[in-house]
Design a protein around this motif. Structure first.
Motif, mmCIF file in Angstrom:
data_model
loop_
_atom_site.group_PDB
_atom_site.id
_atom_site.type_symbol
_atom_site.label_atom_id
_atom_site.label_comp_id
_atom_site.label_asym_id
_atom_site.label_seq_id
_atom_site.Cartn_x
_atom_site.Cartn_y
_atom_site.Cartn_z
ATOM 1 N N ARG A 119 -1.286 -11.713 6.532
ATOM 2 C CA ARG A 119 -0.741 -12.394 5.363
ATOM 3 C C ARG A 119 -1.865 -12.846 4.430
ATOM 4 O O ARG A 119 -1.770 -12.741 3.218
ATOM 5 C CB ARG A 119 0.096 -13.595 5.811
ATOM 6 N N LYS A 120 -2.960 -13.332 5.014
ATOM 7 C CA LYS A 120 -4.094 -13.805 4.228
ATOM 8 C C LYS A 120 -4.805 -12.656 3.509
ATOM 9 O O LYS A 120 -5.266 -12.815 2.392
ATOM 10 C CB LYS A 120 -5.073 -14.520 5.163
ATOM 11 N N ASN A 121 -4.889 -11.491 4.134
ATOM 12 C CA ASN A 121 -5.601 -10.352 3.566
ATOM 13 C C ASN A 121 -4.753 -9.486 2.644
ATOM 14 O O ASN A 121 -5.263 -8.544 2.051
ATOM 15 C CB ASN A 121 -6.178 -9.477 4.678
ATOM 16 N N LYS A 122 -3.481 -9.764 2.503
ATOM 17 C CA LYS A 122 -2.597 -8.956 1.678
ATOM 18 C C LYS A 122 -2.891 -9.189 0.199
ATOM 19 O O LYS A 122 -3.065 -10.325 -0.254
ATOM 20 C CB LYS A 122 -1.138 -9.299 1.958
ATOM 21 N N ILE A 123 -2.957 -8.109 -0.552
ATOM 22 C CA ILE A 123 -3.191 -8.183 -1.994
ATOM 23 C C ILE A 123 -1.831 -8.209 -2.681
ATOM 24 O O ILE A 123 -1.093 -7.225 -2.647
ATOM 25 C CB ILE A 123 -4.024 -6.984 -2.485
ATOM 26 N N LEU A 124 -1.501 -9.321 -3.297
ATOM 27 C CA LEU A 124 -0.201 -9.475 -3.938
ATOM 28 C C LEU A 124 -0.194 -8.940 -5.357
ATOM 29 O O LEU A 124 0.837 -8.502 -5.861
ATOM 30 C CB LEU A 124 0.220 -10.944 -3.938
ATOM 31 N N GLY A 125 -1.338 -8.967 -6.012
ATOM 32 C CA GLY A 125 -1.423 -8.490 -7.383
ATOM 33 C C GLY A 125 -2.864 -8.193 -7.749
ATOM 34 O O GLY A 125 -3.793 -8.598 -7.063
ATOM 35 N N ILE A 126 -3.009 -7.443 -8.849
ATOM 36 C CA ILE A 126 -4.342 -7.042 -9.290
ATOM 37 C C ILE A 126 -4.331 -6.880 -10.807
ATOM 38 O O ILE A 126 -3.315 -6.499 -11.390
ATOM 39 C CB ILE A 126 -4.759 -5.738 -8.574
ATOM 40 N N ARG A 155 -1.335 2.035 -7.009
ATOM 41 C CA ARG A 155 -1.718 2.936 -8.107
ATOM 42 C C ARG A 155 -2.971 2.451 -8.826
ATOM 43 O O ARG A 155 -3.845 3.229 -9.176
ATOM 44 C CB ARG A 155 -0.557 3.077 -9.101
ATOM 45 N N GLU A 156 -3.060 1.148 -9.035
ATOM 46 C CA GLU A 156 -4.213 0.592 -9.747
ATOM 47 C C GLU A 156 -5.492 0.733 -8.921
ATOM 48 O O GLU A 156 -6.547 1.070 -9.449
ATOM 49 C CB GLU A 156 -3.961 -0.875 -10.106
ATOM 50 N N VAL A 157 -5.400 0.501 -7.626
ATOM 51 C CA VAL A 157 -6.567 0.658 -6.747
ATOM 52 C C VAL A 157 -6.998 2.118 -6.718
ATOM 53 O O VAL A 157 -8.185 2.430 -6.844
ATOM 54 C CB VAL A 157 -6.253 0.137 -5.327
ATOM 55 N N LEU A 158 -6.052 3.039 -6.574
ATOM 56 C CA LEU A 158 -6.378 4.472 -6.574
ATOM 57 C C LEU A 158 -7.010 4.890 -7.902
ATOM 58 O O LEU A 158 -8.009 5.606 -7.926
ATOM 59 C CB LEU A 158 -5.125 5.303 -6.309
ATOM 60 N N ARG A 159 -6.441 4.425 -9.010
ATOM 61 C CA ARG A 159 -6.978 4.762 -10.315
ATOM 62 C C ARG A 159 -8.412 4.255 -10.458
ATOM 63 O O ARG A 159 -9.294 4.954 -10.936
ATOM 64 C CB ARG A 159 -6.095 4.165 -11.417
ATOM 65 N N TYR A 160 -8.651 3.041 -9.991
ATOM 66 C CA TYR A 160 -9.987 2.447 -10.084
ATOM 67 C C TYR A 160 -11.018 3.292 -9.321
ATOM 68 O O TYR A 160 -12.067 3.651 -9.856
ATOM 69 C CB TYR A 160 -9.963 1.021 -9.538
ATOM 70 N N PHE A 161 -10.708 3.629 -8.071
ATOM 71 C CA PHE A 161 -11.675 4.371 -7.268
ATOM 72 C C PHE A 161 -11.814 5.819 -7.735
ATOM 73 O O PHE A 161 -12.901 6.389 -7.662
ATOM 74 C CB PHE A 161 -11.335 4.287 -5.785
ATOM 75 N N GLU A 162 -10.751 6.416 -8.222
ATOM 76 C CA GLU A 162 -10.868 7.768 -8.783
ATOM 77 C C GLU A 162 -11.798 7.758 -9.987
ATOM 78 O O GLU A 162 -12.594 8.666 -10.181
ATOM 79 C CB GLU A 162 -9.496 8.310 -9.179
ATOM 80 N N GLU A 163 -11.719 6.707 -10.775
ATOM 81 C CA GLU A 163 -12.570 6.601 -11.963
ATOM 82 C C GLU A 163 -14.040 6.423 -11.594
ATOM 83 O O GLU A 163 -14.908 7.083 -12.149
ATOM 84 C CB GLU A 163 -12.111 5.431 -12.848
#
Length: 105
Positions: free
Chosen positions: A5-12, A28-36
Motif C-alpha cells: 500500500r505504501k509503495n503503490k503509485i496513485l498518480g503521476i 501509460r505515463e511511466v512507459l512513455r517516460y522510459f521510452e522517451e
C-alpha cells in the motif's frame, strides 16, 4: 500488505504538468517516460570533436590491454574469487569452477 500500500503509485504528473490517476493512465505515463529517455537519438561525431581530447591509452598500454589472455591468468582470477559467488547468469558458483577446474580446462 502495508508495504504494498505504501509503495503503490496513485498518480503521476505528465510532461504537460497534468496529474494522471488510475492504473492505466499511470502505467501509460511511466512507459512513455522510459521510452522517451531510452529512445536512440542520432548523434553525429566527427574527428574534429575528439581532436582536443588527450590520448590516455598509449601504444604500449593498448598492446597489453588487447593481447590474448593466458589460461594461467584465467585460473588465477577464478581461484582468487570467493567460492560462494556466482559471476554469471547461469548461477554456477565459483566453487564449481574451482572444484572441477581440471575437467573444464
Amino acid at each position: 500488505m502495508i508495504r504494498r500500500r505504501k509503495n503503490k503509485i496513485l498518480g503521476i504528473e505528465d510532461d504537460e504538468g497534468f496529474w494522471q490517476e488510475g492504473e492505466g493512465r499511470v502505467e501509460r505515463e511511466v512507459l512513455r517516460y522510459f521510452e522517451e529517455i531510452f529512445r536512440a537519438h542520432t548523434v553525429c561525431h566527427s574527428k574534429k570533436d575528439t581532436q582536443s581530447v588527450d590520448h590516455r591509452v598509449m601504444e604500449e598500454m593498448n598492446r597489453q590491454l588487447t593481447r590474448a589472455v593466458t589460461s594461467e591468468e584465467v585460473k588465477r582470477a577464478v581461484f582468487e574469487m570467493p567460492a560462494d559467488k556466482a559471476p554469471g547468469p547461469d548461477c554456477m558458483t565459483v566453487f564449481f569452477f574451482q572444484s572441477f577446474w581440471h575437467c573444464l580446462f
